[in-house]
Design a protein around this motif. Structure first.
Motif, short mmCIF file in Angstrom:
data_model
loop_
_atom_site.label_atom_id
_atom_site.label_comp_id
_atom_site.label_asym_id
_atom_site.label_seq_id
_atom_site.Cartn_x
_atom_site.Cartn_y
_atom_site.Cartn_z
N TYR A 279 29.41 -59.24 54.79
CA TYR A 279 29.11 -60.64 54.46
C TYR A 279 29.20 -61.51 55.72
O TYR A 279 28.33 -62.36 55.96
CB TYR A 279 30.10 -61.15 53.41
N ARG A 282 26.17 -61.06 57.87
CA ARG A 282 25.01 -61.72 57.26
C ARG A 282 25.05 -63.24 57.44
O ARG A 282 24.01 -63.88 57.65
CB ARG A 282 24.96 -61.35 55.78
N GLU A 283 26.27 -63.80 57.39
CA GLU A 283 26.42 -65.26 57.47
C GLU A 283 26.64 -65.77 58.90
O GLU A 283 26.83 -66.97 59.10
CB GLU A 283 27.59 -65.71 56.59
N GLU A 313 30.52 -72.12 64.62
CA GLU A 313 31.02 -70.85 64.06
C GLU A 313 32.49 -70.95 63.71
O GLU A 313 32.92 -70.48 62.64
CB GLU A 313 30.80 -69.70 65.05
N TYR A 320 35.62 -71.22 55.52
CA TYR A 320 35.65 -70.03 54.67
C TYR A 320 37.08 -69.67 54.29
O TYR A 320 37.38 -69.40 53.12
CB TYR A 320 34.99 -68.86 55.38
#
Length: 337
Positions: A279, A282-283, A313, A320
């Protein structure tokens, strides 16, 4: 009639609450004193509360724990042992008594206690963790790791068993399990002193695995089918990583691993940790994640510079962590040989 019945019921409830209230009020007062470190007065108040509410499990548990905190282990055991034999004994009863047994090195009593606890609570990951700690204190590390592994198996989301397993596997040189358990641990427990300690151990484990012959030695030592699949992919990468494993090349090396894993092994061995890594790739967050694990543990100043030069980033990864909870599903324990 309905009004009369309601009034009778209300009066009985009120009477019951009033009868229990003195003991409970004293218990709350004692808890405040415990938080303030006034153990002696807390114990005196809890003893009074126990007299007002004889047999109250909650009050007696607090009394046993207060005695433990005061280091009056004999009294803590005197209060706690009968509680462990009661039908309504909960996990905390066994935990508190176990702490007192550990404090006086009464390992035989502790082992007997934890065995009884696990008969009653066979899925208690906390009891497995503390039983393992007692066995380690009794110089029985091989038996201790069995308990921590069982704890991980019954509840993969309790961090304590991973932490203790990491210490054990670092000492025994089981680098693949150290690396995997350590990374799971820092995702479950991300902001403590133990996190910093384990991050350094995880980096060390990865660096060890990228040394010549180490992976072949790990494979010969006997690993589970899952670990074998992981190691075989890593073994192919060693020849391309001439500088070994470093914080600076961690994203590149681990990205190659994740891509290969999902081509060859993910169906046979679903594993939440690798799914999270996929994940992040991908992100566009995988570099931030690897910097958080490996960069910060090598050089905090360099990690700060990285965040300053990669603000988007760094901010996205921080967001997150604030909004997502890392959680492992049941049934992904792939470590049995």
């Amino acid at each position: 009639m309905r009004i009369l019945l309601f009034l009778i019921f209300f009066s009985l409830v009120s009477f019951s609450v009033q009868a229990q209230e003195p003991g409970k009020k004293l218990q709350e007062t004692a808890k405040t004193m415990l938080m303030q470190g006034d153990f002696e007065n807390a114990i005196a108040i809890l003893e009074s509360a126990a007299k007002q509410a004889p047999g109250d499990l909650s009050i007696l548990k607090d009394l046993s724990y207060a005695c433990y905190l005061k280091r009056d282990f004999a009294k803590a055991i005197q209060v706690g042992r009968p509680l462990s034999e009661r039908q309504d004994a909960d996990e905390q009863v066994f935990q508190i008594l176990g702490l007192s047994y550990k404090a006086i090195a009464a390992y035989k009593d502790g082992i007997k206690l934890y065995k009884a606890a696990l008969k009653k609570f066979p899925n208690s990951t906390i009891i497995y963790n503390e039983y393992g700690e007692l066995l380690a204190m009794d110089n029985s590390p091989a038996e201790a790791i069995e308990q921590w592994e069982k704890g991980i198996q019954v509840d993969p989301n309790f961090s304590g068993n991973y932490y203790n397993a990491c210490i054990y596997y670092t000492k025994t040189g089981n680098w693949i399990r150290m690396a995997l358990y350590g990374e799971i641990f820092i995702n479950l427990e991300s902001f403590t002193e133990r996190t910093t300690e384990v991050k350094k151990a995880v980096l060390n484990a990865w660096q060890k695995m990228f040394l010549p012959t180490v992976i072949s030695q790990q494979l010969k030592a006997g690993v589970s089918s899952f670990e074998k699949a992981v190691l075989q992919i890593l073994e192919k990468q060693i020849t391309t990583a001439k500088a070994g494993f470093q914080a600076d090349n961690s994203t590149s090396l681990r990205s190659q691993f994740v891509l290969e894993w999902f081509k060859t092994s993910a169906t046979a061995f679903p594993f939440r940790l690798f799914e999270q890594q996929q994940y992040f790739i991908r992100e566009g967050l995988f570099e931030a994640y690897n910097q958080w694990i490996f960069g910060e543990s090598v050089n905090e100043n360099a990690y700060k510079v990285w965040k300053d030069t990669h603000p988007k980033e760094a901010e996205a990864f921080s967001e997150y962590q604030k909004t997502r909870l890392f959680k492992l599903p049941a049934g992904q324990y792939h470590f049995s040989k």
